[in-house]
Design an enzyme around this catalytic site. Structure first.
Site, PDB file in Angstrom:
ATOM      1  CG  ASN A  42      22.045 -50.024  -3.044  1.00 39.37           C
ATOM      2  OD1 ASN A  42      22.931 -50.813  -3.332  1.00 39.37           O
ATOM      3  ND2 ASN A  42      21.566 -49.929  -1.818  1.00 39.37           N
ATOM      4  CB  CYS A  53      16.958 -48.374  -6.708  1.00 39.73           C
ATOM      5  SG  CYS A  53      15.925 -47.829  -5.348  1.00 39.73           S
ATOM      6  CD  GLU A  55      15.910 -52.609  -8.324  1.00 41.44           C
ATOM      7  OE1 GLU A  55      16.686 -51.755  -7.828  1.00 41.44           O
ATOM      8  OE2 GLU A  55      15.130 -53.289  -7.643  1.00 41.44           O
TER       9      GLU A  55
HETATM   10  N1  THU Z   1      17.138 -50.572  -3.000  1.00 35.92           N
HETATM   11  C1  THU Z   1      17.505 -50.905  -4.271  1.00 35.92           C
HETATM   12  O1  THU Z   1      18.550 -50.490  -4.762  1.00 35.92           O
HETATM   13  N2  THU Z   1      16.688 -51.708  -4.982  1.00 35.92           N
HETATM   14  C2  THU Z   1      15.565 -52.315  -4.483  1.00 35.92           C
HETATM   15  O2  THU Z   1      14.939 -53.101  -5.176  1.00 35.92           O
HETATM   16  C3  THU Z   1      15.132 -52.027  -3.113  1.00 35.92           C
HETATM   17  C4  THU Z   1      15.873 -50.964  -2.398  1.00 35.92           C
HETATM   18  C5  THU Z   1      18.073 -49.791  -2.177  1.00 35.92           C
HETATM   19  C6  THU Z   1      17.718 -48.367  -1.916  1.00 35.92           C
HETATM   20  C7  THU Z   1      18.495 -48.104  -0.637  1.00 35.92           C
HETATM   21  O3  THU Z   1      19.828 -47.780  -0.966  1.00 35.92           O
HETATM   22  C8  THU Z   1      18.512 -49.436   0.072  1.00 35.92           C
HETATM   23  O4  THU Z   1      18.181 -50.401  -0.906  1.00 35.92           O
HETATM   24  C9  THU Z   1      17.558 -49.542   1.246  1.00 35.92           C
HETATM   25  O5  THU Z   1      16.313 -49.105   0.892  1.00 35.92           O
END
Ligand code: THU
Length: 136
Positions: A42, A53, A55
């Site tokens: 992220n 994110c 993913e």
């Molecule tokens: N986040 C992800 O990168 N992937 C996920 O599956 C859930 C949330 C990140 C976004 C943000 O930087 C942090 O987690 C908190 O929401």
């Protein structure tokens, strides 16, 4: 490539996550149908809504390398159970990953939650230009 190995590859990139605002680091490793692995973390932003994110970062890296066919996605974080992918990521993944894509999620407890894209996102939005023009 087995599940444990892909999870390990996702865990390796966790320290590279840029998450100064939430302090919630996420790592993803996406296995292509021909055995390559693309990873993402992220990447947060001062303007919080622009956060990317893990993913979606992994998917973008794969697409930029010419890969569009995937067999397994591993997602990890440092909390007990690992994250449920957010709704935006589910929609974005559905562009390239059919309902059979396997998704594994794990946290520091080490338990693995196993789902398919169909479990995660049964009704993706699909923009079908041809169908629209037939309906006109
Ligand atoms: N986040 C992800 O990168 N992937 C996920 O599956 C859930 C949330 C990140 C976004 C943000 O930087 C942090 O987690 C908190 O929401």
């Amino acid at each position: 490539m087995d599940e444990r190995k892909l999870l390990q590859l996702a865990r390796e990139v966790l320290p590279l996550a840029y998450a100064p605002y939430s302090e919630y680091r996420v790592g993803a490793a996406l296995l292509t149908s021909d055995g390559q692995v693309f990873r993402g973390v992220n990447v947060e932003n001062s303007s919080l809504g622009l956060t990317i994110c893990a993913e979606r970062a992994a998917l973008a890296a794969a697409v930029a390398a010419g890969c569009r066919s995937f067999s397994l996605l591993a997602v990890v974080s440092e909390d007990e159970l690992g994250p449920w992918p957010c709704g935006a990521c589910r929609q974005v993944l559905s562009e390239f990953c059919d309902e059979n894509l396997k998704v594994i999620i794990s946290g520091k407890k080490g338990e693995i939650r196993r789902l398919s894209m169909k479990d995660l996102f049964p009704y993706p939005f699909i923009f079908d230009k041809e169908k629209l023009s037939q309906e006109k």
